[in-house]
Design a protein around this motif. Structure first.
Motif, PDB file in Angstrom:
ATOM      1  N   VAL A 284       0.748  -0.095  -4.330  1.00 44.44           N
ATOM      2  CA  VAL A 284      -0.212  -0.416  -3.266  1.00 44.44           C
ATOM      3  C   VAL A 284       0.470  -1.196  -2.157  1.00 44.44           C
ATOM      4  O   VAL A 284       1.262  -2.105  -2.411  1.00 44.44           O
ATOM      5  CB  VAL A 284      -1.391  -1.226  -3.832  1.00 44.44           C
ATOM      6  CG1 VAL A 284      -2.376  -1.598  -2.734  1.00 44.44           C
ATOM      7  CG2 VAL A 284      -2.100  -0.438  -4.937  1.00 44.44           C
ATOM      8  N   ASP A 285       0.155  -0.835  -0.914  1.00 42.02           N
ATOM      9  CA  ASP A 285       0.759  -1.519   0.236  1.00 42.02           C
ATOM     10  C   ASP A 285       0.454  -3.018   0.179  1.00 42.02           C
ATOM     11  O   ASP A 285      -0.702  -3.417  -0.001  1.00 42.02           O
ATOM     12  CB  ASP A 285       0.196  -0.928   1.540  1.00 42.02           C
ATOM     13  CG  ASP A 285       0.982  -1.385   2.755  1.00 42.02           C
ATOM     14  OD1 ASP A 285       0.749  -2.528   3.190  1.00 42.02           O
ATOM     15  OD2 ASP A 285       1.822  -0.620   3.249  1.00 42.02           O
ATOM     16  N   PRO A 286       1.478  -3.867   0.326  1.00 46.57           N
ATOM     17  CA  PRO A 286       1.281  -5.326   0.209  1.00 46.57           C
ATOM     18  C   PRO A 286       0.232  -5.886   1.170  1.00 46.57           C
ATOM     19  O   PRO A 286      -0.462  -6.852   0.839  1.00 46.57           O
ATOM     20  CB  PRO A 286       2.671  -5.900   0.520  1.00 46.57           C
ATOM     21  CG  PRO A 286       3.620  -4.791   0.214  1.00 46.57           C
ATOM     22  CD  PRO A 286       2.896  -3.526   0.548  1.00 46.57           C
ATOM     23  N   ALA A 287       0.116  -5.281   2.364  1.00 51.29           N
ATOM     24  CA  ALA A 287      -0.836  -5.805   3.344  1.00 51.29           C
ATOM     25  C   ALA A 287      -2.273  -5.674   2.867  1.00 51.29           C
ATOM     26  O   ALA A 287      -3.151  -6.430   3.293  1.00 51.29           O
ATOM     27  CB  ALA A 287      -0.663  -5.077   4.677  1.00 51.29           C
ATOM     28  N   LEU A 288      -2.515  -4.713   1.955  1.00 50.67           N
ATOM     29  CA  LEU A 288      -3.886  -4.488   1.504  1.00 50.67           C
ATOM     30  C   LEU A 288      -4.359  -5.598   0.577  1.00 50.67           C
ATOM     31  O   LEU A 288      -5.543  -5.946   0.573  1.00 50.67           O
ATOM     32  CB  LEU A 288      -3.988  -3.136   0.795  1.00 50.67           C
ATOM     33  CG  LEU A 288      -5.397  -2.624   0.492  1.00 50.67           C
ATOM     34  CD1 LEU A 288      -6.196  -2.461   1.775  1.00 50.67           C
ATOM     35  CD2 LEU A 288      -5.342  -1.307  -0.264  1.00 50.67           C
ATOM     36  N   TRP A 289      -3.441  -6.169  -0.198  1.00 49.83           N
ATOM     37  CA  TRP A 289      -3.835  -7.203  -1.147  1.00 49.83           C
ATOM     38  C   TRP A 289      -4.514  -8.386  -0.447  1.00 49.83           C
ATOM     39  O   TRP A 289      -5.480  -8.952  -0.951  1.00 49.83           O
ATOM     40  CB  TRP A 289      -2.627  -7.710  -1.926  1.00 49.83           C
ATOM     41  CG  TRP A 289      -2.025  -6.683  -2.842  1.00 49.83           C
ATOM     42  CD1 TRP A 289      -0.915  -5.926  -2.605  1.00 49.83           C
ATOM     43  CD2 TRP A 289      -2.506  -6.285  -4.125  1.00 49.83           C
ATOM     44  NE1 TRP A 289      -0.678  -5.084  -3.659  1.00 49.83           N
ATOM     45  CE2 TRP A 289      -1.638  -5.283  -4.605  1.00 49.83           C
ATOM     46  CE3 TRP A 289      -3.591  -6.682  -4.908  1.00 49.83           C
ATOM     47  CZ2 TRP A 289      -1.813  -4.674  -5.841  1.00 49.83           C
ATOM     48  CZ3 TRP A 289      -3.775  -6.077  -6.146  1.00 49.83           C
ATOM     49  CH2 TRP A 289      -2.892  -5.094  -6.597  1.00 49.83           C
ATOM     50  N   ARG A 290      -3.992  -8.739   0.706  1.00 46.12           N
ATOM     51  CA  ARG A 290      -4.525  -9.910   1.414  1.00 46.12           C
ATOM     52  C   ARG A 290      -5.923  -9.663   1.970  1.00 46.12           C
ATOM     53  O   ARG A 290      -6.631 -10.615   2.297  1.00 46.12           O
ATOM     54  CB  ARG A 290      -3.575 -10.295   2.557  1.00 46.12           C
ATOM     55  CG  ARG A 290      -2.197 -10.711   2.088  1.00 46.12           C
ATOM     56  CD  ARG A 290      -1.392 -11.305   3.222  1.00 46.12           C
ATOM     57  NE  ARG A 290      -1.139 -10.345   4.289  1.00 46.12           N
ATOM     58  CZ  ARG A 290      -0.078  -9.533   4.310  1.00 46.12           C
ATOM     59  NH1 ARG A 290       0.809  -9.571   3.319  1.00 46.12           N
ATOM     60  NH2 ARG A 290       0.097  -8.699   5.299  1.00 46.12           N
ATOM     61  N   ARG A 291      -6.305  -8.388   2.109  1.00 46.04           N
ATOM     62  CA  ARG A 291      -7.624  -8.080   2.681  1.00 46.04           C
ATOM     63  C   ARG A 291      -8.750  -8.260   1.672  1.00 46.04           C
ATOM     64  O   ARG A 291      -9.900  -8.496   2.058  1.00 46.04           O
ATOM     65  CB  ARG A 291      -7.631  -6.640   3.192  1.00 46.04           C
ATOM     66  CG  ARG A 291      -7.342  -6.463   4.663  1.00 46.04           C
ATOM     67  CD  ARG A 291      -5.982  -6.905   5.072  1.00 46.04           C
ATOM     68  NE  ARG A 291      -5.738  -6.634   6.505  1.00 46.04           N
ATOM     69  CZ  ARG A 291      -4.550  -6.672   7.055  1.00 46.04           C
ATOM     70  NH1 ARG A 291      -3.487  -6.979   6.325  1.00 46.04           N
ATOM     71  NH2 ARG A 291      -4.400  -6.441   8.354  1.00 46.04           N
TER      72      ARG A 291
END
Length: 390
Positions: free
Chosen positions: A252-259
């Motif tokens: 999973v793209d790392p940027a998605l985790w923060r969302r």
């Protein structure tokens, strides 16, 4: 003389009806329906007539909701179970699958931390007004992470059931298209539909549509899907609930985790969870296999809960059809796991087998690979006769 204050069950009913009247007076239509659904489940056994009357009111409110309800962002709300589902323009396949468990669902078997976090999500939804009075929004999104068969999808279904809603699941087989741009359009159509209807939506296997953008093996279309997902999670309204699940968090793209508001990590079940699962899956046959439950729990260590369920179902079928003596059925159920057990797990299995008194130490040693002297040391003398696990 002062009127006697009601206590016990009547007091509980009065409190529930007072809360219901308060929500209705405040024109909190969605919260009123959620509470109605909860009360129907609560009183179905003890007060069936009351539950039936409340259920009639709930169904009537759902019928009217399409024309009367409004989201905070101004979009009309239609109850998810009544809304026509979006479809792929070419295949005409529905982009969303529906699990409707509002009639009741057994709670998932979960570690304490995950169980508490899920309970918090449900409570926040049930008490949205209390949070709103303080300017706080409930959890809007959560991603469920863990290996297959540990209860991620079942947990999503449980959340929706507790909130009195069906669970909508994004159907990747219908969403994904070989046509350039079509997958993105399908994805947006499904997400927009879920937002419009304040649904509980699950994006299962989200790694398929939100892979790391550094993955050079993927075409540009899939990378654009990540951008779509980032925007959607950021903008998801608190009127609905967005859930995602993955067996492969590394993809999973790392940027998605923060969302996501919340990350729930599901681990493989421990011994206690395996035992609880076996008791549940045995159902009406629990008494028959009662003396074998500890043996099964020791022998099925390391399996996912879905694998445990398959093993127990096969055991029950074999017993119902009398395909073999019960000892051989047990041996078959746990035999396939022998090589995967650790040294300690093998010893625990040997001890539990010895406790049943059905097998000699030699038979147990042949089955588990644990030395007879070791078994004798931990379990005491061997019975003179054993029926055998052959």
């Amino acid at each position: 003389m002062a009127e006697k204050k009601p206590t016990g069950e009547m007091d509980d009913i009065e409190n529930d009806l007072a809360n219901l009247a308060r929500l209705a007076a405040a024109e909190s239509n969605e919260d009123t329906r959620l509470l109605l659904a909860r009360l129907v489940r609560k009183y179905r056994q003890q007060r069936p007539e009351l539950a039936a009357r409340l259920d009639q009111s709930l169904k009537a409110s759902q019928t009217r909701s399409a024309g009367n309800s409004v989201l905070r962002r101004g979009a009309p709300v239609v109850e998810p179970n009544e809304a026509p589902l979006p479809v792929d323009g070419d295949s005409r396949l529905a982009l969303i699958r529906v699990f409707d468990d509002r009639e009741g669902l057994a709670p998932p078997i979960l570690p304490g931390s995950v169980h508490d976090a899920i309970g918090a999500i449900i409570r926040e939804r049930q008490e949205r007004e209390r949070l709103a009075a303080r300017g706080i929004s409930p959890t809007r999104s959560a991603i469920l992470v863990g290996p297959p068969g540990v209860g991620k999808t079942l947990s999503a279904r449980w959340i929706a059931s507790a909130l009195g809603k069906p669970l909508w699941v994004l159907d990747l087989t219908a969403v994904m298209s070989s046509l350039l741009g079509k997958t993105g359009n399908n994805l947006r159509a499904a997400l927009d539909h879920a937002k419009k209807h304040a649904a509980v939506l699950l994006l299962d296997e989200i790694d398929a549509i939100a892979k790391r953008r550094s993955d050079e093996s993927d075409i540009g279309e899939l990378k654009r899907l990540v951008t779509v997902m980032l925007q959607e999670v950021d903008q998801w309204p608190d009127s609905g609930l967005l859930l995602a699940a993955t067996n492969h968090p590394e993809l999973v793209d790392p940027a998605l985790w923060r969302r996501f508001d919340l990350v729930l990590k599901f681990d493989a079940p421990d011994a206690a969870a395996i035992s609880v699962a076996i008791n549940r899956f045995l159902g009406d046959d629990r008494k028959i296999f009662e003396s074998w439950i500890n043996v099964l729990a020791a022998g099925l260590q390391g399996q996912s809960l879905s694998d445990v369920e398959r093993s127990i179902n096969a055991l029950r079928r074999g017993h119902a059809l009398q395909t073999a003596p019960i000892e051989k059925l047990i041996s078959s159920a746990i035999g396939q796991r022998q090589e995967a057990l650790s040294k300690i797990e093998r010893l625990n299995l040997a001890i539990e087998l010895a406790k049943t008194g059905q097998h000699t130490h030699m038979q147990i040693s042949q089955m588990t690979g644990v030395a007879r002297d070791t078994i004798r040391k931990h379990a005491g003398p061997s019975p003179r006769k054993g029926r055998g696990l052959k």
